[in-house]
Scaffold this motif. Structure first.
Motif, short mmCIF file in Angstrom:
data_model
loop_
_atom_site.label_atom_id
_atom_site.label_comp_id
_atom_site.label_asym_id
_atom_site.label_seq_id
_atom_site.Cartn_x
_atom_site.Cartn_y
_atom_site.Cartn_z
N MET A 27 0.85 -1.18 0.00
CA MET A 27 0.00 0.00 0.00
C MET A 27 0.90 1.24 0.00
SD MET A 27 -2.99 -1.37 0.02
CE MET A 27 -4.34 -0.44 0.62
N VAL A 28 0.46 2.21 -0.79
CA VAL A 28 1.23 3.45 -0.92
C VAL A 28 0.32 4.60 -0.52
CG1 VAL A 28 2.47 4.94 -2.51
CG2 VAL A 28 2.57 2.47 -2.81
N ARG A 29 0.78 5.42 0.43
CA ARG A 29 0.02 6.59 0.88
C ARG A 29 0.10 7.65 -0.21
NH1 ARG A 29 -3.80 7.23 4.61
NH2 ARG A 29 -3.77 9.24 5.59
N GLN A 30 -1.05 8.10 -0.71
CA GLN A 30 -1.09 9.08 -1.79
C GLN A 30 -2.29 10.00 -1.64
OE1 GLN A 30 -1.26 6.34 -5.17
NE2 GLN A 30 0.73 7.12 -5.82
N THR A 31 -2.20 11.14 -2.28
CA THR A 31 -3.34 12.02 -2.46
C THR A 31 -3.51 12.21 -3.95
OG1 THR A 31 -2.94 13.17 -0.38
CG2 THR A 31 -4.29 14.32 -2.00
N LYS A 32 -4.70 11.85 -4.44
CA LYS A 32 -4.94 11.98 -5.87
C LYS A 32 -6.42 12.18 -6.14
CE LYS A 32 -4.76 6.93 -6.54
NZ LYS A 32 -4.08 5.88 -7.29
N ASP A 33 -6.72 12.67 -7.33
CA ASP A 33 -8.10 12.83 -7.74
C ASP A 33 -8.67 11.45 -8.06
OD1 ASP A 33 -7.69 15.54 -7.48
OD2 ASP A 33 -7.48 15.90 -9.62
N MET A 34 -9.92 11.23 -7.64
CA MET A 34 -10.55 9.94 -7.81
C MET A 34 -11.77 10.06 -8.72
SD MET A 34 -11.80 7.35 -4.80
CE MET A 34 -13.50 7.83 -4.61
N PRO A 35 -11.76 9.41 -9.87
CA PRO A 35 -12.94 9.45 -10.73
C PRO A 35 -14.09 8.67 -10.12
CG PRO A 35 -11.28 7.99 -11.66
CD PRO A 35 -10.68 8.62 -10.43
N TYR A 36 -15.30 9.13 -10.39
CA TYR A 36 -16.50 8.46 -9.90
C TYR A 36 -17.57 8.54 -10.98
CZ TYR A 36 -20.77 7.51 -7.29
OH TYR A 36 -21.97 6.98 -6.88
N SER A 37 -18.22 7.42 -11.26
CA SER A 37 -19.27 7.37 -12.28
C SER A 37 -20.58 6.90 -11.66
CB SER A 37 -18.89 6.40 -13.40
OG SER A 37 -17.75 6.87 -14.07
N TYR A 38 -21.67 7.48 -12.18
CA TYR A 38 -23.01 7.11 -11.73
C TYR A 38 -23.96 7.29 -12.91
CZ TYR A 38 -27.39 7.17 -9.11
OH TYR A 38 -28.66 6.91 -8.66
N GLU A 39 -24.66 6.24 -13.25
CA GLU A 39 -25.64 6.24 -14.34
C GLU A 39 -25.09 6.88 -15.62
OE1 GLU A 39 -29.47 7.69 -13.11
OE2 GLU A 39 -29.71 6.09 -11.66
N GLY A 40 -23.88 6.51 -15.97
CA GLY A 40 -23.28 6.97 -17.22
C GLY A 40 -22.64 8.35 -17.16
N GLN A 41 -22.72 9.02 -16.02
CA GLN A 41 -22.11 10.34 -15.85
C GLN A 41 -20.87 10.18 -14.97
OE1 GLN A 41 -23.41 13.16 -17.41
NE2 GLN A 41 -24.73 11.62 -18.35
N VAL A 67 -8.16 13.10 -2.91
CA VAL A 67 -8.51 12.00 -2.01
C VAL A 67 -7.22 11.41 -1.46
CG1 VAL A 67 -9.55 9.71 -1.88
CG2 VAL A 67 -10.64 11.49 -3.26
N THR A 68 -7.13 11.37 -0.14
CA THR A 68 -5.93 10.82 0.52
C THR A 68 -6.25 9.46 1.10
OG1 THR A 68 -5.12 13.03 1.05
CG2 THR A 68 -4.22 11.21 2.34
N GLY A 69 -5.39 8.51 0.80
CA GLY A 69 -5.57 7.17 1.33
C GLY A 69 -4.40 6.29 1.00
N ASP A 70 -4.54 5.02 1.31
CA ASP A 70 -3.52 4.02 1.00
C ASP A 70 -4.01 3.24 -0.22
OD1 ASP A 70 -1.88 4.68 3.24
OD2 ASP A 70 -3.32 3.63 4.52
N PHE A 71 -3.23 3.29 -1.29
CA PHE A 71 -3.61 2.69 -2.56
C PHE A 71 -2.64 1.55 -2.90
CE2 PHE A 71 -5.06 7.02 -2.55
CZ PHE A 71 -6.31 6.98 -3.16
N CYS A 72 -3.19 0.41 -3.33
CA CYS A 72 -2.37 -0.71 -3.76
C CYS A 72 -2.07 -0.57 -5.25
CB CYS A 72 -3.07 -2.03 -3.50
SG CYS A 72 -2.10 -3.45 -4.07
N PRO A 73 -0.80 -0.45 -5.62
CA PRO A 73 -0.47 -0.31 -7.04
C PRO A 73 -0.67 -1.60 -7.83
CG PRO A 73 1.53 -0.39 -5.71
CD PRO A 73 0.36 -0.36 -4.76
#
Length: 60
Positions: free
Chosen positions: A1-15, A22-28
């Motif tokens: 896991m790597v601690r990072q801050t990055k923009d996180m895409p989110y989709s809902y009903e095709g949008q 977003v800051t968290g621990d991300f697995c590469p």
């Protein structure tokens, strides 16, 4: 896991939107993410707000 801050895409009903900084621990390797309770609340609130916008734009 790597601690990072990055923009996180989110989709809902095709949008799609981006939840910024977003800051968290991300697995590469597998893409799994872990967030603090506070950050999880912020992400969840942003997702719900976007869902409402999408529904409102569709007249639902």
């Amino acid at each position: 896991m790597v601690r990072q801050t990055k923009d996180m895409p989110y989709s809902y009903e095709g949008q799609t939107t981006v939840i910024p900084a977003v800051t968290g621990d991300f697995c590469p390797e597998c893409g799994e993410c872990m967030f603090s309770p506070k950050e999880s609340d912020r992400i969840g609130a942003a997702m719900l707000e976007f869902n409402k916008q999408v529904k409102g734009a569709r007249g639902a």
